[in-house]
Design a protein around this motif. Structure first.
Motif, PDB file in Angstrom:
ATOM      1  N   LEU A  13       0.822  -1.215   0.000  1.00  0.00           N
ATOM      2  CA  LEU A  13       0.000   0.000   0.000  1.00  0.00           C
ATOM      3  C   LEU A  13       0.856   1.266   0.000  1.00  0.00           C
ATOM      4  O   LEU A  13       0.459   2.275  -0.580  1.00  0.00           O
ATOM      5  N   LEU A  40      -6.101  -6.107   6.763  1.00  0.00           N
ATOM      6  CA  LEU A  40      -6.552  -4.728   6.554  1.00  0.00           C
ATOM      7  C   LEU A  40      -7.375  -4.231   7.737  1.00  0.00           C
ATOM      8  O   LEU A  40      -7.261  -3.060   8.122  1.00  0.00           O
ATOM      9  N   LYS A  44      -6.474  -1.002   9.748  1.00  0.00           N
ATOM     10  CA  LYS A  44      -7.471   0.068   9.878  1.00  0.00           C
ATOM     11  C   LYS A  44      -7.710   0.393  11.347  1.00  0.00           C
ATOM     12  O   LYS A  44      -7.797   1.551  11.730  1.00  0.00           O
ATOM     13  N   VAL A  49      -4.598   2.573   7.741  1.00  0.00           N
ATOM     14  CA  VAL A  49      -5.162   2.413   6.396  1.00  0.00           C
ATOM     15  C   VAL A  49      -6.428   3.259   6.271  1.00  0.00           C
ATOM     16  O   VAL A  49      -7.232   3.311   7.196  1.00  0.00           O
ATOM     17  N   HIS A  60      -8.221   0.726  -0.820  1.00  0.00           N
ATOM     18  CA  HIS A  60      -7.461   0.846   0.419  1.00  0.00           C
ATOM     19  C   HIS A  60      -6.170   1.609   0.137  1.00  0.00           C
ATOM     20  O   HIS A  60      -5.473   1.315  -0.838  1.00  0.00           O
ATOM     21  N   TRP A  62      -2.609   3.546   2.049  1.00  0.00           N
ATOM     22  CA  TRP A  62      -1.801   3.705   3.243  1.00  0.00           C
ATOM     23  C   TRP A  62      -2.034   5.100   3.776  1.00  0.00           C
ATOM     24  O   TRP A  62      -1.989   6.075   3.042  1.00  0.00           O
TER      25      TRP A  62
END
Length: 66
Positions: A13, A40, A44, A49, A60, A62
């Protein structure tokens, strides 16, 4: 010792700033979509994220501190 899947996803990412779907991440890393989704969710939850919904797709990005 190898890198964790979460670390591999974070690295991907960081490199792909245009955002990626779960399927794109899974394909790029050769891991299952479920594994990507779990990693993820962890990223998150840690505030690393960002997710942008475009229609039915979720991209998604970074967005965390280094």
């Amino acid at each position: 010792m190898g890198r964790t899947k979460t670390e591999l996803i974070a690295d991907l990412l960081r490199k792909r700033t245009d955002g990626l779907t779960i399927q794109e991440i899974a394909t790029a890393l050769g891991i299952s979509r479920n594994t990507v989704a779990v990693a993820l969710a962890e990223l998150k939850g840690a505030g690393r994220v960002r997710i942008r919904e475009i229609g039915m797709a979720k991209l998604h990005y970074w967005g965390g501190a280094e």
